[in-house]
Design a protein around this motif. Structure first.
Motif, PDB file in Angstrom:
ATOM      1  N   VAL A 241       0.802  -1.248  -0.129  1.00 22.40           N
ATOM      2  CA  VAL A 241       0.113   0.209   0.088  1.00 22.40           C
ATOM      3  C   VAL A 241       0.800   1.261   0.196  1.00 22.40           C
ATOM      4  N   GLY A 242       0.792   2.161  -1.095  1.00 24.86           N
ATOM      5  CA  GLY A 242       1.414   3.192  -1.064  1.00 24.86           C
ATOM      6  C   GLY A 242       0.324   4.500  -1.010  1.00 24.86           C
ATOM      7  N   SER A 243       0.485   5.440  -1.870  1.00 26.83           N
ATOM      8  CA  SER A 243      -0.388   6.510  -1.775  1.00 26.83           C
ATOM      9  C   SER A 243      -0.609   7.403  -3.204  1.00 26.83           C
ATOM     10  N   THR A 244      -1.756   7.893  -3.393  1.00 26.14           N
ATOM     11  CA  THR A 244      -1.593   8.901  -4.522  1.00 26.14           C
ATOM     12  C   THR A 244      -0.824   9.978  -4.311  1.00 26.14           C
ATOM     13  N   ALA A 245      -0.253  10.353  -3.231  1.00 26.94           N
ATOM     14  CA  ALA A 245       0.775  11.543  -2.902  1.00 26.94           C
ATOM     15  C   ALA A 245       1.967  11.267  -3.876  1.00 26.94           C
ATOM     16  N   ARG A 246       2.346  10.051  -4.277  1.00 31.42           N
ATOM     17  CA  ARG A 246       3.271  10.000  -5.182  1.00 31.42           C
ATOM     18  C   ARG A 246       3.024  10.563  -6.436  1.00 31.42           C
ATOM     19  N   LEU A 247       1.992  11.007  -7.058  1.00 34.59           N
ATOM     20  CA  LEU A 247       1.664  11.535  -8.146  1.00 34.59           C
ATOM     21  C   LEU A 247       2.115  13.040  -8.683  1.00 34.59           C
ATOM     22  N   LEU A 248       2.017  13.846  -7.610  1.00 33.92           N
ATOM     23  CA  LEU A 248       2.405  15.307  -7.622  1.00 33.92           C
ATOM     24  C   LEU A 248       3.143  15.880  -6.658  1.00 33.92           C
ATOM     25  N   PRO A 249       3.725  16.716  -6.684  1.00 31.45           N
ATOM     26  CA  PRO A 249       4.529  17.397  -5.951  1.00 31.45           C
ATOM     27  C   PRO A 249       3.970  18.354  -4.760  1.00 31.45           C
ATOM     28  N   PHE A 250       3.169  17.772  -3.667  1.00 31.98           N
ATOM     29  CA  PHE A 250       2.316  18.327  -2.901  1.00 31.98           C
ATOM     30  C   PHE A 250       3.124  18.999  -1.907  1.00 31.98           C
ATOM     31  N   THR A 251       2.576  20.365  -1.278  1.00 29.43           N
ATOM     32  CA  THR A 251       3.183  21.042  -0.353  1.00 29.43           C
ATOM     33  C   THR A 251       3.541  20.302   0.900  1.00 29.43           C
ATOM     34  N   ARG A 252       4.538  20.370   1.462  1.00 22.78           N
ATOM     35  CA  ARG A 252       5.156  19.821   2.910  1.00 22.78           C
ATOM     36  C   ARG A 252       5.125  18.329   2.955  1.00 22.78           C
ATOM     37  N   ALA A 253       4.521  17.773   1.670  1.00 21.81           N
ATOM     38  CA  ALA A 253       4.997  16.218   1.456  1.00 21.81           C
ATOM     39  C   ALA A 253       6.072  15.645   1.027  1.00 21.81           C
ATOM     40  N   GLU A 254       7.200  16.229   1.232  1.00 19.87           N
ATOM     41  CA  GLU A 254       8.593  16.003   0.544  1.00 19.87           C
ATOM     42  C   GLU A 254       8.707  14.555   0.947  1.00 19.87           C
ATOM     43  N   ALA A 255       8.707  14.507   2.481  1.00 19.17           N
ATOM     44  CA  ALA A 255       9.131  13.026   3.101  1.00 19.17           C
ATOM     45  C   ALA A 255       8.025  11.968   2.704  1.00 19.17           C
ATOM     46  N   TYR A 256       6.746  12.133   2.952  1.00 24.47           N
ATOM     47  CA  TYR A 256       5.765  11.358   2.829  1.00 24.47           C
ATOM     48  C   TYR A 256       5.618  10.920   1.281  1.00 24.47           C
ATOM     49  N   GLY A 257       5.504  11.884   0.528  1.00 23.70           N
ATOM     50  CA  GLY A 257       5.514  11.800  -0.881  1.00 23.70           C
ATOM     51  C   GLY A 257       6.336  11.136  -1.485  1.00 23.70           C
ATOM     52  N   GLY A 258       7.747  11.278  -1.140  1.00 20.51           N
ATOM     53  CA  GLY A 258       8.849  10.725  -1.613  1.00 20.51           C
ATOM     54  C   GLY A 258       9.023   9.324  -1.119  1.00 20.51           C
ATOM     55  N   SER A 259       8.385   9.087   0.077  1.00 18.22           N
ATOM     56  CA  SER A 259       8.492   7.656   0.340  1.00 18.22           C
ATOM     57  C   SER A 259       7.557   6.812  -0.282  1.00 18.22           C
ATOM     58  N   LYS A 260       6.521   7.275  -0.713  1.00 14.18           N
ATOM     59  CA  LYS A 260       5.695   6.464  -1.373  1.00 14.18           C
ATOM     60  C   LYS A 260       5.851   6.509  -2.734  1.00 14.18           C
ATOM     61  N   ALA A 261       6.359   7.493  -3.290  1.00 14.73           N
ATOM     62  CA  ALA A 261       6.926   7.340  -4.969  1.00 14.73           C
ATOM     63  C   ALA A 261       7.992   6.231  -4.897  1.00 14.73           C
ATOM     64  N   ALA A 262       8.809   5.989  -3.736  1.00 16.49           N
ATOM     65  CA  ALA A 262       9.909   5.116  -3.786  1.00 16.49           C
ATOM     66  C   ALA A 262       9.347   3.829  -3.544  1.00 16.49           C
ATOM     67  N   ILE A 263       8.225   3.701  -2.808  1.00 16.96           N
ATOM     68  CA  ILE A 263       7.612   2.272  -2.555  1.00 16.96           C
ATOM     69  C   ILE A 263       6.926   1.648  -3.850  1.00 16.96           C
ATOM     70  N   HIS A 264       6.440   2.748  -4.386  1.00 15.12           N
ATOM     71  CA  HIS A 264       5.668   2.532  -5.807  1.00 15.12           C
ATOM     72  C   HIS A 264       6.477   1.826  -6.928  1.00 15.12           C
ATOM     73  N   TYR A 265       7.643   2.584  -6.996  1.00 12.82           N
ATOM     74  CA  TYR A 265       8.908   2.103  -7.828  1.00 12.82           C
ATOM     75  C   TYR A 265       9.196   0.605  -7.559  1.00 12.82           C
ATOM     76  N   ILE A 266       9.359   0.533  -6.091  1.00 10.21           N
ATOM     77  CA  ILE A 266       9.796  -0.860  -5.778  1.00 10.21           C
ATOM     78  C   ILE A 266       8.890  -1.854  -5.921  1.00 10.21           C
ATOM     79  N   THR A 267       7.667  -1.469  -5.878  1.00  6.27           N
ATOM     80  CA  THR A 267       6.502  -2.497  -6.162  1.00  6.27           C
ATOM     81  C   THR A 267       6.475  -3.145  -7.445  1.00  6.27           C
ATOM     82  N   ARG A 268       6.598  -1.860  -8.268  1.00  3.33           N
ATOM     83  CA  ARG A 268       6.756  -2.291  -9.901  1.00  3.33           C
ATOM     84  C   ARG A 268       7.997  -3.194 -10.275  1.00  3.33           C
ATOM     85  N   SER A 269       9.043  -2.971  -9.560  1.00  4.06           N
ATOM     86  CA  SER A 269      10.145  -3.549  -9.703  1.00  4.06           C
ATOM     87  C   SER A 269      10.119  -5.085  -9.235  1.00  4.06           C
ATOM     88  N   LEU A 270       9.410  -5.020  -8.101  1.00  3.02           N
ATOM     89  CA  LEU A 270       9.050  -6.540  -7.724  1.00  3.02           C
ATOM     90  C   LEU A 270       7.993  -7.324  -8.552  1.00  3.02           C
TER      91      LEU A 270
END
Length: 241
Positions: free
Chosen positions: A125-154
């Motif tokens: 489970v990731g988040s739609t926050a990965r899709l756009l650069p939302f304000t103050r979400a650098e850490a949360y959105g960044g982590s969810k972008a990373a987990i989505h990439y990892i999931t696709r590679s898996l």
């Protein structure tokens, strides 16, 4: 089915555990809150077994999960959210968020993967926050972008082993985590809606389970726009917070 769910003591994870238990499946409900785990076991004594788990701790996570050898479906929900104060930039905030959302989730994969067999499903489970650069979400959105990439590679690397890997990207869901948000949350849905959508997506083996649909479609379309347009949209969201 035998199902293991992390983050099962609140929010989406808890609702998934309850809904699957009601359907007669056997659930290993994992979470940090021992009282909440005990309440789940009391509510569903025949179908839910609690497993105390803190995925920020490597040794105990590996030790506690490695013994589960007959799991048909793994759903990794556990995660945290912290928003950045740009005027007091804190790199430790990134470490905390990434340690749970990315490293902690992968600790679970490390522990469970050797025992998953052909036909098993791994849902992350990731988040739609990965899709756009939302304000103050650098850490949360960044982590969810990373987990989505990892999931696709898996998805690529586990295909030959017959293990299906599915990605879940929720929008705003009414949970204890989102209750802390101090901004408008468009198209927010209930945990019941989230659980129903995720379970139906898993049944249909959807590689990308994004909801609610309209919100997901909008963000996916926005993520394809030129970067200048994406930034303009993000500024609009920032002004609305």
């Amino acid at each position: 089915m035998n199902i293991l769910i992390t983050g099962a003591t609140s929010g989406i994870g808890k609702q998934l555990a309850c809904d699957y238990a009601k359907a007669g499946h056997h659930i290993v409900a994992c979470g940090r809150n021992e009282q909440a785990l005990a309440e789940l076991e009391q509510r569903f004594p025949d179908t839910i077994a609690g497993q105390q788990l803190d995925i920020s701790d490597k040794d105990t996570t590996i030790q506690n999960l490695r013994g589960y050898t007959d799991i048909d479906l793994v759903i990794l929900v556990a995660g945290v959210c912290e928003y950045l104060d740009i005027d007091n930039f804190d790199a430790d905030l990134f470490a905390r968020v990434f340690n749970i959302n990315v490293v902690g989730t992968m600790r679970c994969v490390e522990a469970l993967l050797p025992n998953l067999k052909a036909g098993s499903k791994l849902v992350i489970v990731g988040s739609t926050a990965r899709l756009l650069p939302f304000t103050r979400a650098e850490a949360y959105g960044g982590s969810k972008a990373a987990i989505h990439y990892i999931t696709r590679s898996l998805q690529v690397d586990l295909e030959e082993r017959g293990i299906k890997v599915l990605s879940v990207s929720p929008g705003f869901v009414e949970t204890p985590m989102t209750e802390q948000n101090d901004f408008e949350m468009p198209m927010q849905v209930s945990v019941e809606y989230a659980s129903d959508f995720i379970r139906r997506g898993i049944d249909k083996n959807r590689l990308d389970i994004t909801f609610p649909r309209t919100f997901g479609w909008f963000l996916k379309f926005a993520s394809l726009l030129p970067q200048r347009w994406q930034l303009a949209l993000s500024r609009r969201f920032k002004q609305a917070t």
